[in-house]
Scaffold this motif. Structure first.
Motif, PDB file in Angstrom:
ATOM      1  N   LEU A  19      -5.783   0.200  -8.157  1.00 26.33           N
ATOM      2  CA  LEU A  19      -4.750  -0.682  -7.610  1.00 26.33           C
ATOM      3  C   LEU A  19      -4.357  -0.223  -6.204  1.00 26.33           C
ATOM      4  O   LEU A  19      -4.130  -1.049  -5.308  1.00 26.33           O
ATOM      5  CB  LEU A  19      -3.533  -0.697  -8.532  1.00 26.33           C
ATOM      6  CG  LEU A  19      -2.302  -1.483  -8.061  1.00 26.33           C
ATOM      7  CD1 LEU A  19      -2.663  -2.911  -7.688  1.00 26.33           C
ATOM      8  CD2 LEU A  19      -1.220  -1.463  -9.136  1.00 26.33           C
ATOM      9  N   VAL A  20      -4.278   1.073  -5.998  1.00 19.97           N
ATOM     10  CA  VAL A  20      -3.954   1.595  -4.665  1.00 19.97           C
ATOM     11  C   VAL A  20      -4.995   1.125  -3.648  1.00 19.97           C
ATOM     12  O   VAL A  20      -4.651   0.673  -2.549  1.00 19.97           O
ATOM     13  CB  VAL A  20      -3.878   3.133  -4.685  1.00 19.97           C
ATOM     14  CG1 VAL A  20      -3.742   3.680  -3.257  1.00 19.97           C
ATOM     15  CG2 VAL A  20      -2.707   3.606  -5.534  1.00 19.97           C
TER      16      VAL A  20
ATOM     17  N   TRP B  77       3.967   1.589  -1.116  1.00 18.17           N
ATOM     18  CA  TRP B  77       4.641   1.772  -2.406  1.00 18.17           C
ATOM     19  C   TRP B  77       3.654   2.228  -3.470  1.00 18.17           C
ATOM     20  O   TRP B  77       3.988   3.086  -4.303  1.00 18.17           O
ATOM     21  CB  TRP B  77       5.334   0.478  -2.825  1.00 18.17           C
ATOM     22  CG  TRP B  77       6.300  -0.056  -1.809  1.00 18.17           C
ATOM     23  CD1 TRP B  77       6.380  -1.332  -1.330  1.00 18.17           C
ATOM     24  CD2 TRP B  77       7.331   0.675  -1.116  1.00 18.17           C
ATOM     25  NE1 TRP B  77       7.376  -1.457  -0.389  1.00 18.17           N
ATOM     26  CE2 TRP B  77       7.988  -0.238  -0.240  1.00 18.17           C
ATOM     27  CE3 TRP B  77       7.765   1.998  -1.139  1.00 18.17           C
ATOM     28  CZ2 TRP B  77       9.047   0.132   0.576  1.00 18.17           C
ATOM     29  CZ3 TRP B  77       8.819   2.373  -0.307  1.00 18.17           C
ATOM     30  CH2 TRP B  77       9.440   1.457   0.527  1.00 18.17           C
ATOM     31  N   ALA B  78       2.456   1.675  -3.470  1.00 13.41           N
ATOM     32  CA  ALA B  78       1.462   2.087  -4.467  1.00 13.41           C
ATOM     33  C   ALA B  78       1.110   3.564  -4.301  1.00 13.41           C
ATOM     34  O   ALA B  78       0.957   4.297  -5.289  1.00 13.41           O
ATOM     35  CB  ALA B  78       0.212   1.215  -4.365  1.00 13.41           C
TER      36      ALA B  78
ATOM     37  N   ARG C  12       1.802  -7.321  -6.048  1.00 11.38           N
ATOM     38  CA  ARG C  12       3.175  -6.938  -6.403  1.00 11.38           C
ATOM     39  C   ARG C  12       3.365  -7.016  -7.926  1.00 11.38           C
ATOM     40  O   ARG C  12       3.938  -6.117  -8.538  1.00 11.38           O
ATOM     41  CB  ARG C  12       4.151  -7.855  -5.676  1.00 11.38           C
ATOM     42  CG  ARG C  12       5.604  -7.428  -5.745  1.00 11.38           C
ATOM     43  CD  ARG C  12       6.479  -8.388  -4.960  1.00 11.38           C
ATOM     44  NE  ARG C  12       6.245  -8.310  -3.524  1.00 11.38           N
ATOM     45  CZ  ARG C  12       5.655  -9.256  -2.802  1.00 11.38           C
ATOM     46  NH1 ARG C  12       5.227 -10.370  -3.366  1.00 11.38           N
ATOM     47  NH2 ARG C  12       5.496  -9.099  -1.499  1.00 11.38           N
TER      48      ARG C  12
ATOM     49  N   CYS D 228      -4.538  -2.461  -2.756  1.00 18.06           N
ATOM     50  CA  CYS D 228      -3.435  -2.610  -1.810  1.00 18.06           C
ATOM     51  C   CYS D 228      -3.844  -2.173  -0.411  1.00 18.06           C
ATOM     52  O   CYS D 228      -3.443  -2.781   0.594  1.00 18.06           O
ATOM     53  CB  CYS D 228      -2.218  -1.814  -2.284  1.00 18.06           C
ATOM     54  SG  CYS D 228      -1.418  -2.471  -3.769  1.00 18.06           S
TER      55      CYS D 228
ATOM     56  N   GLU E  41       2.077  -2.305 -13.996  1.00 17.40           N
ATOM     57  CA  GLU E  41       1.630  -0.953 -14.352  1.00 17.40           C
ATOM     58  C   GLU E  41       2.812  -0.011 -14.590  1.00 17.40           C
ATOM     59  O   GLU E  41       2.645   1.044 -15.208  1.00 17.40           O
ATOM     60  CB  GLU E  41       0.695  -0.391 -13.273  1.00 17.40           C
ATOM     61  CG  GLU E  41      -0.642  -1.108 -13.233  1.00 17.40           C
ATOM     62  CD  GLU E  41      -1.755  -0.271 -12.613  1.00 17.40           C
ATOM     63  OE1 GLU E  41      -1.552   0.948 -12.372  1.00 17.40           O
ATOM     64  OE2 GLU E  41      -2.845  -0.835 -12.382  1.00 17.40           O
TER      65      GLU E  41
ATOM     66  N   VAL F  24       0.666   4.768 -11.014  1.00 17.74           N
ATOM     67  CA  VAL F  24      -0.189   3.588 -10.954  1.00 17.74           C
ATOM     68  C   VAL F  24      -1.628   4.032 -10.716  1.00 17.74           C
ATOM     69  O   VAL F  24      -1.891   5.116 -10.200  1.00 17.74           O
ATOM     70  CB  VAL F  24       0.260   2.602  -9.856  1.00 17.74           C
ATOM     71  CG1 VAL F  24       1.695   2.145 -10.099  1.00 17.74           C
ATOM     72  CG2 VAL F  24       0.121   3.213  -8.472  1.00 17.74           C
TER      73      VAL F  24
ATOM     74  N   SER G 219       1.895   6.856  -7.009  1.00 12.86           N
ATOM     75  CA  SER G 219       0.846   7.676  -7.622  1.00 12.86           C
ATOM     76  C   SER G 219       1.468   8.977  -8.120  1.00 12.86           C
ATOM     77  O   SER G 219       2.358   9.530  -7.467  1.00 12.86           O
ATOM     78  CB  SER G 219      -0.244   7.994  -6.590  1.00 12.86           C
ATOM     79  OG  SER G 219      -0.857   6.806  -6.131  1.00 12.86           O
TER      80      SER G 219
ATOM     81  N   ILE H 266       1.551  -4.072  -9.577  1.00  9.98           N
ATOM     82  CA  ILE H 266       2.277  -2.803  -9.465  1.00  9.98           C
ATOM     83  C   ILE H 266       3.400  -2.748 -10.489  1.00  9.98           C
ATOM     84  O   ILE H 266       3.537  -1.770 -11.242  1.00  9.98           O
ATOM     85  CB  ILE H 266       2.844  -2.622  -8.045  1.00  9.98           C
ATOM     86  CG1 ILE H 266       1.715  -2.468  -7.023  1.00  9.98           C
ATOM     87  CG2 ILE H 266       3.757  -1.388  -7.992  1.00  9.98           C
ATOM     88  CD1 ILE H 266       2.181  -2.463  -5.577  1.00  9.98           C
TER      89      ILE H 266
ATOM     90  N   TYR I  25       0.833  -1.206   0.000  1.00 13.15           N
ATOM     91  CA  TYR I  25       0.000   0.000   0.000  1.00 13.15           C
ATOM     92  C   TYR I  25       0.867   1.255   0.000  1.00 13.15           C
ATOM     93  O   TYR I  25       0.607   2.213  -0.746  1.00 13.15           O
ATOM     94  CB  TYR I  25      -0.927  -0.028   1.217  1.00 13.15           C
ATOM     95  CG  TYR I  25      -1.575   1.297   1.532  1.00 13.15           C
ATOM     96  CD1 TYR I  25      -2.387   1.943   0.600  1.00 13.15           C
ATOM     97  CD2 TYR I  25      -1.375   1.917   2.765  1.00 13.15           C
ATOM     98  CE1 TYR I  25      -2.977   3.166   0.900  1.00 13.15           C
ATOM     99  CE2 TYR I  25      -1.964   3.126   3.077  1.00 13.15           C
ATOM    100  CZ  TYR I  25      -2.764   3.750   2.133  1.00 13.15           C
ATOM    101  OH  TYR I  25      -3.336   4.961   2.422  1.00 13.15           O
TER     102      TYR I  25
END
Length: 316
Positions: A244-245, A232-233, A301, A248, A307, A240, A237, A304, A230
């Motif tokens: 997806l966020v 890293w996502a 993973r 996560c 993307e 990505v 931003s 991410i 979460y």
């Protein structure tokens, strides 16, 4: 990663399509954060549900921002309400959107400002791609022998008033809790869990993780490594997608439930169960659920990294 052109979007949304996508994202985000926002308004904190908002530096408002991902462009008219006011929380007075760039075209298009991200955050991007790649199951075998003892090591040898979650009682006595730590083998490999070990518990760990060794140490099955997807996502931003966020975020919240149910704290008054990892049956239950979470983390993973494909980033 390969390096095709980053100038032409792979997908273009009309203003109406972008508005609909944003509305769906905001509705989902609002549902996921409703309890947190209500508690915050009352000045209350929940040790399980609100953890992600204190452990990670991301607010519910930021989680609510819609991003289609760097490959997608959209009509910037979607960023304004009927009165011409910017919406979404990141539209400037001049009409531009933070971390976005407007691309001249027959119909103006707006997309993530990849050039700025690469110019200002290239080192961070490279680190995140390398870490995500290194901690994948394709590169590293998952280890399932920690049994969530990191939370126990965080309270080892403490006196009343020293615990991180003083509002929660320990499930066992302090002496019994300490005894579990002292008889079990501590094998925590994640720096952001290990750094909270008490001074008496840290030397008992099989290794001494540091930030410098994180790339080599992160375990694909570690609960904290999975929750960090979460983080890293969010940091990736607007490259990505916000869908997806949120995926996560949901995974991190589910992971936190096991983290606390297997902890020395008694979370039953909050409506949760107990995974008694001090027993053989509890250890087996922990590993069963940990495996399911690790499989889900691996899927996220891969998404991410997928993307990010096409960006000029090399990940050895």
């Amino acid at each position: 990663m390969t390096k095709p052109s980053i100038h032409a979007p792979g997908r273009v949304l009309t203003a109406e399509q972008a508005r609909q996508a944003r509305a769906l994202h905001e509705e989902r985000a609002d549902a996921l954060t409703a309890g947190h926002r209500e508690r915050r308004a009352r000045g209350e904190k929940h040790p399980v549900e609100d953890f992600l908002f204190s452990y990670y530096p991301f607010s519910a408002a930021r989680l609510r921002r819609w991003h289609p991902g760097w490959r997608t462009a959209y009509d910037p008219a979607a960023d304004f309400d009927p009165a011409g006011h910017g919406i979404g929380g990141d539209v400037q007075e001049a009409g531009s959107r933070t971390w976005y760039v407007d691309v001249p075209a027959t119909t103006p298009l707006r997309r993530a400002d990849v050039g700025r991200y690469l110019a200002e955050r290239s080192d961070a991007l490279r680190f995140m791609v390398r870490l995500l790649s290194a901690s994948s199951m394709a590169r590293r075998s998952p280890q399932f022998g920690c049994f969530g003892l990191h939370e126990w090591a965080m309270v080892h040898g403490l006196r009343p008033g020293q615990q991180r979650h003083e509002a929660l009682p320990l499930r066992l006595s302090q002496a019994e809790t300490d005894a579990v730590v002292e008889r079990e083998r501590l094998v925590c490999s994640h720096i952001d869990a290990f750094r909270f070990f008490t001074p008496s518990a840290a030397p008992r760990n099989a290794t001494q993780p540091t930030r410098a060794t994180q790339m080599a140490n992160d375990n694909p099955a570690c609960l904290h490594v999975g929750m960090d997807l979460y983080k890293w996502a969010m940091k990736l931003s607007p490259l990505v997608s916000s869908s997806l966020v949120l995926d996560c975020f949901e995974h991190a919240r589910q992971t936190r439930v096991l983290d606390m149910e297997a902890s020395p704290y008694d979370v039953r008054p909050l409506g949760y169960g107990v995974v008694p990892i001090e027993t053989p049956a509890g250890k087996a239950e922990y590993v069963r659920r940990q495996r399911a979470l690790a499989d889900r983390a691996e899927e996220l993973r891969r998404r991410i990294l997928g993307e990010l494909e096409g960006l000029p980033v090399d990940a050895p």
